[in-house]
Scaffold this active site. Structure first.
Site, mmCIF file in Angstrom:
data_model
loop_
_atom_site.group_PDB
_atom_site.id
_atom_site.type_symbol
_atom_site.label_atom_id
_atom_site.label_comp_id
_atom_site.label_asym_id
_atom_site.label_seq_id
_atom_site.Cartn_x
_atom_site.Cartn_y
_atom_site.Cartn_z
ATOM 1 N N HIS A 1 36.111 39.301 30.278
ATOM 2 C CA HIS A 1 36.214 40.531 30.963
ATOM 3 C C HIS A 1 37.653 40.822 31.079
ATOM 4 O O HIS A 1 38.014 42.004 31.412
ATOM 5 C CB HIS A 1 35.633 40.319 32.583
ATOM 6 C CG HIS A 1 36.559 39.429 33.443
ATOM 7 N ND1 HIS A 1 36.306 38.022 33.717
ATOM 8 C CD2 HIS A 1 37.617 39.848 34.021
ATOM 9 C CE1 HIS A 1 36.911 37.564 34.483
ATOM 10 N NE2 HIS A 1 37.837 38.727 35.005
ATOM 11 N N ASP B 1 31.587 34.456 29.574
ATOM 12 C CA ASP B 1 32.991 35.345 30.042
ATOM 13 C C ASP B 1 34.009 34.429 29.317
ATOM 14 O O ASP B 1 34.948 34.155 30.105
ATOM 15 C CB ASP B 1 32.657 35.203 31.467
ATOM 16 C CG ASP B 1 33.727 36.497 31.912
ATOM 17 O OD1 ASP B 1 34.288 37.073 31.250
ATOM 18 O OD2 ASP B 1 34.667 36.234 32.962
ATOM 19 N N GLY C 1 44.465 38.708 38.312
ATOM 20 C CA GLY C 1 45.667 38.079 37.683
ATOM 21 C C GLY C 1 45.376 36.629 37.385
ATOM 22 O O GLY C 1 46.135 36.062 36.512
ATOM 23 N N ASN C 2 44.585 36.070 38.070
ATOM 24 C CA ASN C 2 44.113 34.568 38.007
ATOM 25 C C ASN C 2 43.024 34.516 36.912
ATOM 26 O O ASN C 2 42.930 33.182 36.257
ATOM 27 C CB ASN C 2 43.685 33.833 39.309
ATOM 28 C CG ASN C 2 44.831 33.491 40.039
ATOM 29 O OD1 ASN C 2 44.834 33.930 41.414
ATOM 30 N ND2 ASN C 2 45.496 32.505 39.677
ATOM 31 N N SER C 3 42.209 35.352 36.367
ATOM 32 C CA SER C 3 41.334 35.302 35.799
ATOM 33 C C SER C 3 41.767 34.995 34.391
ATOM 34 O O SER C 3 42.632 35.451 33.776
ATOM 35 C CB SER C 3 40.493 36.728 35.409
ATOM 36 O OG SER C 3 39.862 37.022 36.501
#
Length: 206
Positions: A53, A83, A156-158
């Site tokens: 994503h 994902d 922003g951690n994804s």
């Protein structure tokens, strides 16, 4: 009391050293004009793991490193149900992170995250594993193992790593639910994705 303080100081120093060693292997993944995620360098030749994503249907992304260096990366493989996505750039002797074994983790275990929440590059948070769970999908897997943690996550951690106290990647942070619980895709699932060369999937992660 003094012994306990010395032990805490020693452990804190060990954690600082681990995170300092790992930071060069965590990149900023910029696949759109606004917003960015994180990516994990998996080998010395420029293979980068992130969330599907994060790419927002793009066939590549711009990578930015801890030292400010930038590289263009192309999409190698993607699975929307898991994902997960793999990117590749022309790397040479890169600092790679080490995958741990998520099958050995336990509820209550101390964990750390590295990522870029709200644009704050290479930020660290800590917490514990809250539970080992599953998430239901509409794809071929049906149920996917998931690690829940109370380590603070934000946009922003994804795509960034969930780390154990040895600095091994035991999961990839992918979303926040309930406002305070982070979900990470376990490294066992990641390893299977890598072993199968990540065939494309049209299924959507719930």
């Amino acid at each position: 009391m003094e012994k306990a303080l010395n032990s805490a100081t020693l452990f804190s120093g060990q954690v600082q050293n681990l995170l300092a060693e790992l930071s060069p292997s965590i990149v900023i993944v910029q696949a759109q004009r606004s917003g960015a995620g994180a990516g994990i360098l998996l080998d010395a030749n420029g293979l980068v793991l992130t969330n599907a994503h994060v790419l927002r249907n793009r066939q590549g992304a711009q990578l930015r490193f801890l030292n400010g260096r930038e590289e263009s990366a192309k999409l190698v493989s993607i699975d929307l149900e898991l994902d997960l996505a793999l990117l590749k750039f022309a790397g040479q002797n890169e600092t790679a992170a080490e995958l741990g074994d998520s099958r050995q983790v336990a509820v209550g275990e101390l964990v750390f995250t590295l990522g870029h929440p709200w644009g704050r590059a290479h930020s660290v948070t800590s917490g514990v594993i809250s539970s080992l769970d599953h998430i239901r999908t509409h794809g071929r897997f049906g149920l996917i193992p998931i690690i829940r943690t109370d380590a603070l996550l934000a946009p922003g951690n994804s795509g960034g790593p969930l780390l154990n106290s040895r600095g091994e990647v035991i999961g990839v942070n992918t979303m926040v639910i309930g406002g305070d619980q982070g979900l990470a895709i376990p490294s066992a699932v990641i390893q299977e994705f890598l072993d199968n060369k990540a065939p494309s999937s049209k299924a959507d992660l719930l």
